[in-house]
Scaffold this active site. Structure first.
Site, PDB file in Angstrom:
ATOM      1  CG  HIS A   1     -19.441  53.877  24.726  1.00 12.09           C
ATOM      2  ND1 HIS A   1     -20.289  53.047  24.019  1.00 12.09           N
ATOM      3  CD2 HIS A   1     -19.871  55.141  24.504  1.00 12.09           C
ATOM      4  CE1 HIS A   1     -21.181  53.779  23.389  1.00 12.09           C
ATOM      5  NE2 HIS A   1     -20.960  55.046  23.664  1.00 12.09           N
TER       6      HIS A   1
ATOM      7  CD  GLU B   1     -20.440  58.035  27.383  1.00 11.80           C
ATOM      8  OE1 GLU B   1     -20.800  58.884  26.561  1.00 11.80           O
ATOM      9  OE2 GLU B   1     -20.459  56.801  27.165  1.00 11.80           O
TER      10      GLU B   1
ATOM     11  CG  ASP C   1     -24.968  58.341  27.483  1.00  9.10           C
ATOM     12  OD1 ASP C   1     -23.884  58.944  27.395  1.00  9.10           O
ATOM     13  OD2 ASP C   1     -25.308  57.423  26.713  1.00  9.10           O
TER      14      ASP C   1
ATOM     15  CG  HIS D   1     -28.075  55.043  24.850  1.00  9.69           C
ATOM     16  ND1 HIS D   1     -27.130  55.938  24.414  1.00  9.69           N
ATOM     17  CD2 HIS D   1     -28.676  54.547  23.747  1.00  9.69           C
ATOM     18  CE1 HIS D   1     -27.163  55.983  23.090  1.00  9.69           C
ATOM     19  NE2 HIS D   1     -28.092  55.165  22.663  1.00  9.69           N
TER      20      HIS D   1
END
Length: 410
Positions: free
Chosen positions: A75, A102, A104, A117
């Site tokens: 994450h 991951e 964003d 993020h």
């Protein structure tokens, strides 16, 4: 991943995992190790599909009797140990055995996709320490929420590259602050390059799971995300059904648009409360709760391959904050033809259910491995984790137990 709800809150071709056991110093004296055997990836054939047609990723296959294994998604990288969305966090996640990393995604003023993020970056970069950007501080309304700070869409990529990342949760993860000021804001291309380089080095495929952030908002300011993302995927030969990519979104409309534009698997993010912002703007009345009904899941399966669900939807908490029996959501998603990934596994007590906390310090580690096992028992196909080493070790122990008990991994 975090929705617009106040609580702290995503796949690509699933692959066989396998991080090498290696003790790594994680900063401030903290050490973690993985215990997963090294293995070369093997995948079942993926169905081919063009844009606008259902695109199902290949399933991860263990060469030992064709077992399917759950996956671990890092994450925002190994964000429990390094400032999130930095190449250092992604690198550490790979070293700790994660299957996917991951990023964003938000755009810059000149249309480049970078990993943050949020587009408001005062909490994740040192922008406030740059007097040359003082006049960029402003207030905007993003997804109906007023925010004051500095926003990526007001900076060119070259300008963003002069900033350095900082820890977003310094009170929770003070050890991570030792890395403040060391790392740049990476581009999507840099994340892809890292995943490819590490895949070659480790002889296993490292996938990426990009999340499109605030697509309705960015379309409203002339920086739509969808075609920009697809262009990057195509330049890298990743616009295919079996690519090691999964694109996630909390919104519905942009996933449907992406379904028309690209072959890669898509993941519908679903929170435990609220509604997709594009549905709010359109006035449809569709909520996240609607998306996880049997009918909602069947509709989602027409454009997505994965359901990416808040863990509280899958393992509901009681009035005391403890988890018990799983809900029907995972079962219903599987019946609809969706795979299920859940978010987010975090080791600190404050993020864990009451019956898996250890002691009273909210920032001390509780039994994250126990929560991971409970989610795997509930049938999930993958988990997002801030501390991927803990999730990998728990997953591997769970797989071994399944083999001993039933001779297969469900």
């Amino acid at each position: 991943m975090t929705s617009r709800n106040p609580s702290i809150t995503r796949a690509l071709r699933p692959l066989v995992l396998l991080g090498t056991a290696a003790a790594l110093t994680l900063g401030a004296g903290t050490t973690a190790a993985t215990a997963a055997p090294t293995a070369r990836p093997a995948t079942a054939p993926a169905k081919t599909a063009g844009p606008g047609q259902p695109a199902k990723p290949a399933k991860p296959v263990d060469r030992d009797r064709g077992r399917v294994r759950p996956l671990v998604f890092a994450h925002r990288g190994a964000s429990g140990y390094r400032p999130e969305h930095t190449l250092a966090a992604y690198q550490l996640a790979v070293d700790l055995g994660a299957d996917y990393i991951e990023p964003d995604l938000v755009p810059t003023k000149d249309g480049q996709l970078v990993a943050r993020h949020e587009n408001e970056i005062s909490g994740t970069t040192d922008v406030a320490q740059h007097p040359e950007f003082a006049d960029r501080r402003t207030t905007k309304v993003v997804d109906g929420v007023s925010e004051t700070g500095w926003f990526t869409e007001d900076f060119t990529l070259a300008e963003l590259k002069t900033l350095r990342a900082i820890e977003r949760l310094p009170q929770v993860r003070p050890a991570n602050t030792a890395y403040d000021g060391r790392f740049e804001v990476p581009t999507l291309q840099e994340v892809i390059d890292l995943a490819r380089r590490e895949s070659r080095r480790l002889h296993r495929t490292i996938g990426i799971a990009p999340e499109t952030k605030h697509p309705t908002y960015f379309a409203s300011v002339g920086l739509p995300l969808e075609r920009r993302l697809v262009q990057v995927l195509r330049r890298n030969g990743l616009d295919r059904a079996n690519a090691p990519v999964v694109v996630q979104s909390f919104e519905v409309g942009n996933l449907k648009q992406l379904h028309r534009l690209t072959r890669v698997p898509l993941a519908q993010l679903v929170d435990a409360a609220g509604a997709p912002y594009d549905q709010v703007v359109a006035g449809t009345g569709v909520t996240y709760a609607d998306l996880v009904t049997p009918a909602g899941l069947r509709a989602t399966a027409r454009y997505a391959t994965w359901l990416a669900a808040n863990k509280n939807l899958l393992l509901p908490r009681d009035a005391a904050g403890a988890i018990g029996a799983p809900s029907a959501v995972t079962r219903d998603a599987h019946r609809a033809g969706l795979r299920v990934v859940t978010w987010t596994q975090r080791a600190e007590n404050q993020f864990l259910p009451a019956n898996l906390r250890r002691g009273t310090d909210p920032n001390a580690y509780g039994d994250m491995a126990g929560e991971t096992r409970a989610l795997l028992d509930a049938g999930v196909d993958a988990v997002f984790a801030d501390q991927p080493d803990i999730a990998v070790a728990a997953r591997d122990a769970w797989v071994a137990e399944q083999r001993r008990g039933r001779g297969r991994v469900a």
